[in-house]
Design an enzyme around this catalytic site. Structure first.
Site, PDB file in Angstrom:
ATOM      1  N   GLY A  52       0.802  -1.222   0.000  1.00 50.75           N
ATOM      2  CA  GLY A  52       0.000   0.000   0.000  1.00 50.75           C
ATOM      3  C   GLY A  52       0.830   1.264   0.000  1.00 50.75           C
ATOM      4  N   ASN A 242       0.207   2.342 -18.461  1.00 54.16           N
ATOM      5  CA  ASN A 242      -0.270   3.319 -17.494  1.00 54.16           C
ATOM      6  C   ASN A 242      -1.793   3.387 -17.576  1.00 54.16           C
ATOM      7  OD1 ASN A 242      -1.025   5.726 -16.139  1.00 54.16           O
ATOM      8  ND2 ASN A 242       1.127   6.385 -16.261  1.00 54.16           N
ATOM      9  N   GLN A 267      -7.185  -0.190  -8.726  1.00 56.15           N
ATOM     10  CA  GLN A 267      -6.471  -0.259  -7.454  1.00 56.15           C
ATOM     11  C   GLN A 267      -5.012   0.155  -7.569  1.00 56.15           C
ATOM     12  OE1 GLN A 267      -6.729  -2.968  -4.142  1.00 56.15           O
ATOM     13  NE2 GLN A 267      -8.737  -3.661  -4.775  1.00 56.15           N
ATOM     14  N   ALA A 270      -3.505   5.318  -5.608  1.00 62.07           N
ATOM     15  CA  ALA A 270      -3.840   6.728  -5.808  1.00 62.07           C
ATOM     16  C   ALA A 270      -3.954   7.497  -4.497  1.00 62.07           C
ATOM     17  CB  ALA A 270      -5.144   6.828  -6.581  1.00 62.07           C
ATOM     18  N   CYS A 414     -11.595 -15.443   5.784  1.00 62.90           N
ATOM     19  CA  CYS A 414     -12.960 -15.597   5.277  1.00 62.90           C
ATOM     20  C   CYS A 414     -13.851 -14.585   5.968  1.00 62.90           C
ATOM     21  CB  CYS A 414     -13.468 -17.015   5.459  1.00 62.90           C
ATOM     22  SG  CYS A 414     -13.727 -17.491   7.132  1.00 62.90           S
TER      23      CYS A 414
HETATM   24  N1  LIG Z   1     -10.715  -1.803  -1.543  1.00 57.44           N
HETATM   25  C1  LIG Z   1      -9.987  -2.274  -0.618  1.00 57.44           C
HETATM   26  O1  LIG Z   1     -10.420  -3.081   0.160  1.00 57.44           O
HETATM   27  C2  LIG Z   1      -8.622  -1.833  -0.497  1.00 57.44           C
HETATM   28  C3  LIG Z   1      -7.861  -2.484   0.420  1.00 57.44           C
HETATM   29  C4  LIG Z   1      -6.570  -2.128   0.528  1.00 57.44           C
HETATM   30  C5  LIG Z   1      -6.058  -1.153  -0.238  1.00 57.44           C
HETATM   31  N2  LIG Z   1      -6.827  -0.475  -1.107  1.00 57.44           N
HETATM   32  C6  LIG Z   1      -6.250   0.594  -1.882  1.00 57.44           C
HETATM   33  O2  LIG Z   1      -5.918   0.119  -3.157  1.00 57.44           O
HETATM   34  C7  LIG Z   1      -4.715   0.738  -3.594  1.00 57.44           C
HETATM   35  C8  LIG Z   1      -3.704  -0.321  -3.988  1.00 57.44           C
HETATM   36  O3  LIG Z   1      -3.207  -1.000  -2.839  1.00 57.44           O
HETATM   37  P1  LIG Z   1      -1.914  -1.905  -2.986  1.00 57.44           P
HETATM   38  O4  LIG Z   1      -1.634  -2.483  -1.654  1.00 57.44           O
HETATM   39  O5  LIG Z   1      -2.083  -2.829  -4.125  1.00 57.44           O
HETATM   40  O6  LIG Z   1      -0.821  -0.808  -3.309  1.00 57.44           O
HETATM   41  P2  LIG Z   1       0.626  -1.013  -3.938  1.00 57.44           P
HETATM   42  O7  LIG Z   1       1.310   0.293  -3.773  1.00 57.44           O
HETATM   43  O8  LIG Z   1       1.255  -2.246  -3.418  1.00 57.44           O
HETATM   44  O9  LIG Z   1       0.306  -1.250  -5.486  1.00 57.44           O
HETATM   45  C9  LIG Z   1      -0.116  -0.248  -6.360  1.00 57.44           C
HETATM   46  C10 LIG Z   1       0.243  -0.694  -7.769  1.00 57.44           C
HETATM   47  O10 LIG Z   1      -0.232   0.266  -8.707  1.00 57.44           O
HETATM   48  C11 LIG Z   1       0.752   0.414  -9.720  1.00 57.44           C
HETATM   49  N3  LIG Z   1       0.554   1.702 -10.375  1.00 57.44           N
HETATM   50  C12 LIG Z   1       0.814   2.938  -9.867  1.00 57.44           C
HETATM   51  N4  LIG Z   1       0.478   3.872 -10.737  1.00 57.44           N
HETATM   52  C13 LIG Z   1      -0.010   3.251 -11.834  1.00 57.44           C
HETATM   53  C14 LIG Z   1      -0.525   3.707 -13.071  1.00 57.44           C
HETATM   54  N5  LIG Z   1      -0.609   5.015 -13.341  1.00 57.44           N
HETATM   55  N6  LIG Z   1      -0.943   2.768 -13.949  1.00 57.44           N
HETATM   56  C15 LIG Z   1      -0.877   1.453 -13.670  1.00 57.44           C
HETATM   57  N7  LIG Z   1      -0.369   0.972 -12.534  1.00 57.44           N
HETATM   58  C16 LIG Z   1       0.036   1.870 -11.607  1.00 57.44           C
HETATM   59  C17 LIG Z   1       2.043   0.293  -8.965  1.00 57.44           C
HETATM   60  O11 LIG Z   1       3.113  -0.047  -9.811  1.00 57.44           O
HETATM   61  C18 LIG Z   1       1.734  -0.807  -7.961  1.00 57.44           C
HETATM   62  O12 LIG Z   1       2.055  -2.072  -8.421  1.00 57.44           O
HETATM   63  C19 LIG Z   1      -4.259   1.601  -2.466  1.00 57.44           C
HETATM   64  O13 LIG Z   1      -4.684   2.942  -2.651  1.00 57.44           O
HETATM   65  C20 LIG Z   1      -4.949   1.008  -1.292  1.00 57.44           C
HETATM   66  O14 LIG Z   1      -5.087   1.935  -0.247  1.00 57.44           O
HETATM   67  C21 LIG Z   1      -8.096  -0.810  -1.263  1.00 57.44           C
END
Ligand SMILES: NC(=O)c1ccc[n+]([C@@H]2O[C@H](COP(=O)([O-])OP(=O)(O)OC[C@H]3O[C@@H](n4cnc5c(N)ncnc54)[C@H](O)[C@@H]3O)[C@@H](O)[C@H]2O)c1
Ligand SMILES: NC(=O)c1ccc[n+]([C@@H]2O[C@H](COP(=O)([O-])OP(=O)(O)OC[C@H]3O[C@@H](n4cnc5c(N)ncnc54)[C@H](O)[C@@H]3O)[C@@H](O)[C@H]2O)c1
Lengths: 560, 560
Positions: A52, A242, A267, A270, A414
């Site tokens: 994250g 991207n 995801q 951002a 779960c």
């Molecule tokens: N909905 C949920 O339950 C939930 C849970 C946890 C996290 N999140 C959110 O989801 C997001 C992702 O979490 P994560 O742990 O996977 O984060 P992370 O930082 O491990 O992964 C983000 C990924 O996005 C990629 N990325 C960044 N900019 C990009 C772009 N412009 N185009 C394509 N790829 C791009 C990065 O290379 C990276 O692999 C975070 O904002 C997190 O807070 C949501």
């Protein structure tokens, strides 16, 4: 000067039945903290980053070492105090009190923004705790698979009569959490095209079997999707690119008669515009360098790109493609950048998850401290035995066993709720007591849960009574779990939606097979989900009020 | 529709040795909550307002009744959960857990402003908890006297060689807290002119002997001050007027050769621009009406007036008159209104109080649940016996006994720190056990204390390491007190500086004479001030590090 956050050490948690600390209730946080940095678990363990964006397990390597030393030495009536990843104090408490109390990334509201956080972070006064990174209960990508699966399945029920065969999902990001998306889509019966800018992330997901294929061009990826959906196959492809460029491109092609996604989400990280989101037109290397040398420039470019990204999502939504924000706060950034209709499409919680939260149902998880996968398989079987009528759970456990590779200490997740969680906990504790399991298990959950978070752009978006931003609830949740005898408790700010946008609490409890543990498990695993039920009952949700009545909760101010 | 917050009932806490609840640990919060609304204690009890603008003890009168009923019924292993003054749940915990857990006025940072709070408040979803109002340990104006006295005395030491004879202090506001100023000034040896716009507040202070005289015109007031200072007498006068008009007028007269104040400060409720600060040119009646009909207009006018008020304070400062912000956030408002040098003069904490905080010294207080003043006099004597060498404490206790009228349940406050607090607590517990006191006492403190608050414009202004806004500390403080066995624990936002500007925690523990209580008292009254010592040690204060070493605190990340 050497960077106190960089090191080349590889961390593996101890396994087996032998203690390194003085008791299992202190061994448990020790193993789980180290497990968060296991090379198969963490995204960037050498810099202490678990997942994250920059979610860390400890502030510096020195702090890591001091936490380890502190836990090894901790008595059963002492408590270690951790402030943003730094072990500040060891105090005398009592046996029924938590062994570790954690507060990460909390900032007084008027100053609670990325600028001020980054200043504190740079000065060495803070770290970003994310949700389960700084609270030591991240279990790798599996942690998010079921949540994502539940969401996609529910979207399938709402929009496609419960059948996602031949449908496909467009998304971005294959990081720590986002990497669960292709597998969850496949579990739910859909194909998936995930745009990811980091080739290493794509390869990581291929290696751990969360992703089926990769593609270098959009044509190549869409050709696969076309083939799979036509054949009624559910498979996934990671496209190097991207998302801010690819999403508008797919929309344009769709308008021109090209393929139409059936669900759109995202995801990328951002929530963190400096470290989490690659701006359009930038190379990965450029991005990495500029984050050090000119973070403001990165932020500006990233925010502008997100605006384009969200604009494309709004376009899909307006073209009747079910579109959802997946909790990374990207709509907020786009809105701040001037995209007025950024919130046109809903977040996943009000759209699909809230009815579950009303019953205290959320991402329950446990982890085998023995390190032995057999221990998890035995608990899987126990869950089926405990809940014979829950078909959905059985199907999930079967798929999980078959398809989900363990990362680090074997773990299972779960979604179950009030009335079920403490039964599972007590059953596991008995299995530890009887020797059926090789060592104790820990039981915890995500901060993203029913009663543990206030996050108006995500978990508490569009609450019935308008109480989205009221954060008394997660603070009470942490106090309640502390008072109920959890093994460790955490209070964080920021999490998945970034600085200023959420406050949330975590809890983990160790089932060491003792009667003390049984008493604590019964209280913690009842009170914790109950706090979610009453939070939703207070907001006026009838499902939650019914659930509260059914379980005999005493809610003077709510039920009268 | 009847207003759920208005009622004409008069609330008096039960007194004497008889229980109304099932145990003293539940009787204690019951009596203290009611005591907060005692007609002699609260500023506006019929509207549930205790002090500090709209700081309430319960959200509505229904909630008040339900809290009372809940506490009467509560078992010794149950806990009542209060969310912004509403009793939401009663849960099973254990004997060493708190009996009440409270979170008041907490809002996710991005939304943590007065506008959003007021919206929630109007919808009935929140109340303002101030510091000790919603956490049931306000003890009337005495609570603030010692703090104010310590501050004025320290100012006297720093600026006037320790002798304030013939000096006078100019201030504003004679409300719940501000009303302590004239008496504290007199204790410290100075005269005091306090500008107050509400004649009732002036009369209240005269009646309770916090104020000596009143005046209707500035001439009249200055004539008294002139007389007293020339005679070397320390007396106080309340001037009916608007501080935003009177301060500039006094400055103008001073420039023209008129009288020069020796210290300037202010305690109007500037932290709350709608309910706390009368705009220039408005009558009290007009103000009251408009707060209901057009709160935005009130706010605008009040903020503009504050700017003039602070501008005059800056003028005094620039004319070398020691000037201090007294924790009502008035500089921030003035700055937001465009007064660039609003922060020219310091807050009282960095100027005078921080060295005390470094040793965990802060506003320790206790209250006799018997209602019998004799119980307090006996504890006064015990304090002298316990701390024979602390002359400052002895002097304070003598003055307090002589001059401070009890309000509601008899109580005492004195500033002591780590190493002393638990000794006092244990001694009181023994006095309860032996029957020397007629009933148990509760021991608590203000949220304004060494380890319990993050407030960058007040308690944590200008910290050595720049960690002013880090609020992990108060959150940890609440978790620690919960884990240590306090009787009730609270987490608030806003307090004395208003929405967005602070987060803080409260704690109260009941000394019921049992051995269980002794164990808890020893832990809570050690860990709570210790958390203040290590918070300041972590920030780099040598006094705090020395204090930590002297007391053998184990601070792995701080002392190594
Ligand atoms: N909905 C949920 O339950 C939930 C849970 C946890 C996290 N999140 C959110 O989801 C997001 C992702 O979490 P994560 O742990 O996977 O984060 P992370 O930082 O491990 O992964 C983000 C990924 O996005 C990629 N990325 C960044 N900019 C990009 C772009 N412009 N185009 C394509 N790829 C791009 C990065 O290379 C990276 O692999 C975070 O904002 C997190 O807070 C949501
Ligand atoms: N320094 C500290 O330790 C400390 C402690 C507690 C409170 N405070 C702050 O001090 C302030 C006062 O607290 P309180 O409990 O006395 O509040 P209060 O609301 O009870 O009293 C404020 C008083 O100011 C008067 N007032 C308002 N506008 C005025 C004006 N323009 N001119 C003259 N008088 C005016 C009101 O009539 C009222 O009597 C608050 O902002 C509070 O947060 C500071």
């Amino acid at each position: 000067m050497t960077d106190p956050r960089k090191n080349t050490r590889d961390i593996y948690p101890p396994t087996g039945p032998e203690l390194n600390a003085k008791s299992w209730v202190t061994e448990a946080p020790l193993r789980m903290m180290m497990n968060n940095l296991h090379p198969d678990v963490a995204e960037n363990p050498h810099e202490l980053v678990v997942y994250g964006g920059i979610g860390r397990a400890a502030r510096t390597w020195d702090d890591f070492d001091r936490i380890v030393a502190g836990l090894k030495d901790l008595e059963e009536d002492e408590t270690l105090i951790v402030q943003s990843g730094k072990p500040v104090a060891i105090i005398r408490t009592h046996k029924d009190a938590p062994r570790v109390l954690i507060a990460n990334s909390n900032i007084v509201p008027h100053w609670a923004n990325w600028d001020h956080f980054n200043e504190l972070d740079k000065k060495g006064l803070m770290m970003y705790g994310q949700m389960t990174a700084g609270s030591w209960i991240y279990i790798g990508t599996q942690g998010i698979v079921q949540g994502t699966y539940e969401t996609f399945a529910e979207a399938g029920r709402q929009h496609y009569g419960g059948d996602l065969t031949g449908k496909w999902i467009l998304t971005g990001g294959l990081g720590g959490m986002g990497g669960a998306q292709p597998l969850a889509a496949v579990f739910a019966g859909a194909s998936c095209l995930a745009v990811e800018c980091n080739p290493d992330s794509i390869d990581f997901r291929l290696r751990t079997k969360y992703l089926d294929e990769k593609a270098e061009t959009l044509d190549e990826a869409l050709e696969m999707i076309d083939r799979w959906t036509k054949a009624g196959e559910a498979k996934s492809v990671g496209l190097l690119g991207n998302a801010a460029e690819v999403f508008p491109e797919i929309y344009a092609r769709m308008q021109a008669g090209g393929m139409r996604p059936d669900i759109v989400t995202d995801q990328t990280s951002a929530h963190d515009p400096i470290n989490g989101y690659l701006p359009i037109g930038w190379s990965m290397g450029q991005w990495k360098d500029k984050r050090e040398t000119d973070p403001k420039a990165v932020e500006k470019a990233a925010r502008a790109s997100m605006k384009q990204h969200v604009a494309a999502m709004v376009d899909f939504w307006n073209a009747d493609v079910p579109t959802l924000d997946y909790g990374n706060n990207i709509r907020q950034v786009a809105q701040d950048e001037g995209l007025e209709n950024a919130f046109a499409f809903p977040g996943f919680v009000p759209a699909y998850i809230r009815p579950l939260f009303c019953k205290g149902i959320g991402p329950f998880r446990w982890c085998a401290l023995s390190g032995d996968p057999e221990d998890i398989y035995k608990t899987d079987a126990k869950m089926k035995e405990l809940f014979p009528e829950n078909e959905h759970l059985h199907r999930w456990l079967d798929m999980a066993q078959e398809r989900i590779a363990f990362q680090g200490l074997p773990a299972r997740i779960c979604w179950i709720g009030l009335g079920d969680r403490h039964r599972a906990g007590l059953a596991f504790n008995e299995m530890v007591a009887s020797g059926e399991l090789k060592a104790p298990v820990v039981i915890g959950r995500d901060h993203l849960d029913s009663g543990s978070v206030a996050s108006p752009n995500r978990e508490t978006e569009a609450m019935l009574d308008g109480s989205d931003a009221v954060s008394d609830w997660p603070l009470l949740n942490a106090l309640i779990n502390t008072a109920s005898g959890a093994t460790w408790v955490s209070l964080h700010h920021g999490g998945g939606v970034g600085m200023g946008f959420s406050q949330h609490a975590g809890v983990v409890i160790c089932a060491d097979g003792t009667e003390d543990a049984a008493r604590r498990l019964e209280r913690v695993l009842w009170n914790d989900p109950a706090s979610g039920v009453w939070r939703h009952a207070d907001a006026g949700y009838e499902i939650a009020k019914d659930c509260a009545r059914e379980h005999g909760l005493r809610l003077p101010g709510i039920l009268g």
